[in-house]
Design an enzyme around this catalytic site. Sequence first.
Site, short mmCIF file in Angstrom:
data_model
loop_
_atom_site.label_atom_id
_atom_site.label_comp_id
_atom_site.label_asym_id
_atom_site.label_seq_id
_atom_site.Cartn_x
_atom_site.Cartn_y
_atom_site.Cartn_z
N HIS A 130 0.85 -1.19 0.00
CA HIS A 130 0.00 0.00 0.00
C HIS A 130 0.89 1.24 0.00
O HIS A 130 1.94 1.24 0.64
CB HIS A 130 -0.92 0.01 1.23
N ASP A 163 -7.96 -5.42 0.03
CA ASP A 163 -8.47 -6.31 -1.03
C ASP A 163 -8.10 -7.78 -0.84
O ASP A 163 -8.61 -8.62 -1.58
CB ASP A 163 -7.95 -5.83 -2.40
N1 CMC Z 1 4.21 -7.65 -4.72
C1 CMC Z 1 5.55 -7.60 -4.87
N2 CMC Z 1 6.29 -6.47 -4.70
C2 CMC Z 1 5.64 -5.36 -4.35
C3 CMC Z 1 4.23 -5.32 -4.17
C4 CMC Z 1 3.51 -6.52 -4.36
N3 CMC Z 1 2.20 -6.54 -4.21
N4 CMC Z 1 3.86 -4.08 -3.84
C5 CMC Z 1 4.97 -3.34 -3.80
N5 CMC Z 1 6.06 -4.11 -4.12
C6 CMC Z 1 7.47 -3.69 -4.13
C7 CMC Z 1 7.78 -2.87 -5.39
O1 CMC Z 1 8.25 -3.71 -6.43
C8 CMC Z 1 8.84 -1.95 -4.87
O2 CMC Z 1 10.06 -2.67 -4.78
P1 CMC Z 1 11.47 -1.90 -5.02
O3 CMC Z 1 11.60 -0.93 -3.88
O4 CMC Z 1 12.49 -3.00 -4.99
O5 CMC Z 1 11.36 -1.24 -6.37
C9 CMC Z 1 8.41 -1.64 -3.43
O6 CMC Z 1 7.65 -2.79 -3.03
C10 CMC Z 1 7.54 -0.39 -3.32
O7 CMC Z 1 6.43 -0.56 -4.18
P2 CMC Z 1 5.81 0.58 -5.10
O8 CMC Z 1 5.17 -0.04 -6.28
O9 CMC Z 1 6.86 1.63 -5.35
O10 CMC Z 1 4.73 1.16 -4.10
P3 CMC Z 1 3.53 2.09 -4.48
O11 CMC Z 1 3.19 2.84 -3.26
O12 CMC Z 1 3.81 2.86 -5.72
O13 CMC Z 1 2.36 1.05 -4.86
C11 CMC Z 1 0.58 -0.51 -4.67
C12 CMC Z 1 1.36 0.63 -3.99
C13 CMC Z 1 -0.65 -0.82 -3.84
C14 CMC Z 1 0.12 -0.04 -6.07
C15 CMC Z 1 1.50 -1.76 -4.78
O14 CMC Z 1 1.85 -2.18 -3.50
C16 CMC Z 1 0.83 -2.89 -5.57
O15 CMC Z 1 0.94 -2.91 -6.81
N6 CMC Z 1 0.15 -3.82 -4.88
C17 CMC Z 1 -0.62 -4.89 -5.56
C18 CMC Z 1 -1.95 -4.33 -6.05
C19 CMC Z 1 -2.92 -4.11 -4.90
O16 CMC Z 1 -3.09 -4.94 -4.03
N7 CMC Z 1 -3.60 -2.96 -4.94
C20 CMC Z 1 -4.64 -2.61 -3.94
C21 CMC Z 1 -4.19 -1.48 -3.08
S1 CMC Z 1 -5.21 -1.21 -1.61
C22 CMC Z 1 -6.81 -0.79 -2.19
C23 CMC Z 1 -6.90 0.34 -3.13
O17 CMC Z 1 -6.10 1.25 -3.20
O18 CMC Z 1 -7.89 0.32 -3.85
#
Ligand code: CMC
Length: 424
Positions: free
Chosen positions: A308, A365
């Site tokens: 998140h 989720d």
């Molecule tokens: N699986 C594997 N690695 C992950 C995941 C994951 N679900 N989420 C984040 N990471 C890693 C990412 O690769 C990055 O690694 P590094 O620092 O080595 O590059 C690090 O963690 C930080 O992630 P980010 O993508 O820069 O974080 P963000 O704040 O931009 O993204 C997120 C947040 C929710 C989009 C992301 O965690 C994600 O894609 N999660 C899976 C999709 C998901 O469950 N979404 C629902 C979110 S909650 C409800 C809502 O918002 O509607």
Amino acid sequence: MSENLKATLNIDGSIVELPVVVGSENEKGIDISTLRSKTGYVTVDPSFMNTAACYSKITFIDGEKGILRYRGIPIEDLVKLESFTQVAFLLLHGNLPTPQQRVQFSRLLNLNSMLHEDMRHFFDHLPRGAHPMHILSTMINAPAIFYPNVDLLSINEDIDLSSARLISTIRTMAAFAYKKNIGEPVVYPRHDLPYCANFLNMMFDSPVAPYEIKPEIVRILNILFILHADHEQNCSTTTVRTIGSAQVNLYATISAGISALSGPLHGGANQAVVEMLKQILADGGNVKKYVELAKDKNNPFRLMGFGHRVYKTYDPRAKIIREECHKLLAHMDIHDPLLDVARELEEYALTDPYFKERNLYPNVDFYTGIVYRALGIPENMFTVMFALARLPGWIAHWKEMIGGTTKIVRPRQIYIGQTPADRA
Ligand code: CMC
């Protein structure tokens, strides 16, 4: 709101002082709104990783401590309320309704629960099998065609009436979208049923098999809707505020919010989680393999329902849903193998250094889809459920934005393209 603190920026040999603002929960920010006029510089923050885009009184999140409050009330207390509509009222007005206000709000919801009958015929001409989320974002624009003065109304009329109309009709549209998707006749809303029970009845009642409304199902649906009702400046709410800032009518604004929500990184994740769990199960239930895949930077696979932007600890909503999910399945005597996979996956990922170092925990989720499955709600409706629940939050933010001093949202950029000199 602000203290006498100042941030000092040393730029090109000049010292610039910028005001520091402090929120009611002691969140601190630097107000850079005058930076460009004072220095010619802008700030750069792609994806708003570190930008407070507005002041808001609606929802507070402490992502480090796992705290979520609507209007100052902890989410753990709000889920004990009887009805989602009480929380909708709280978000819209700032206070929980008095008994009299509750009756009035329910009356408004009932009065506005029907769609214009001609609008119902739209559903007959949509392609069979269309995704209900696409149907919803399309159809939510239709009231603006049927009620031509809606543009004016949505900004000037009593907010209770416009909110009730939207909150009530979106539920009818969602249920119609589902019935259309499965090729069954639509079921009309009933004035004698409260919000969530009414929705379940419109979804599952049929001319050949009357639907039995069970209190424990209604209760869990209210809880899920309350948990999803707002989440401050998330992607879809930011979309609503951005589009709304151009004074677009409320229906078109909400339609844009629904589209933003549909993405798998946002609300679409609840459907993606169940698809992922099914895939793991079909592949022998080897959770380790999928955790390794999620860590592999050369593979686009991510653990859906994990991570998140704001929470760096267990999402408080996920904590409640996980507990309710176990209780519900036990009560209904359901053994869903996807719950076993989810539990194992969570346990394994939470001990893995990659997930620990990055503070990646289950989000809202992760368990939601398993609950919806137990209620008989199909996967392509999961994100629609999220949209119904998030609607009061979107309207509350729209209302706050319209009622404030917000100018049209218009970020700057740093141009990195060609110059006339490159072209010479
Ligand atoms: N699986 C594997 N690695 C992950 C995941 C994951 N679900 N989420 C984040 N990471 C890693 C990412 O690769 C990055 O690694 P590094 O620092 O080595 O590059 C690090 O963690 C930080 O992630 P980010 O993508 O820069 O974080 P963000 O704040 O931009 O993204 C997120 C947040 C929710 C989009 C992301 O965690 C994600 O894609 N999660 C899976 C999709 C998901 O469950 N979404 C629902 C979110 S909650 C409800 C809502 O918002 O509607």
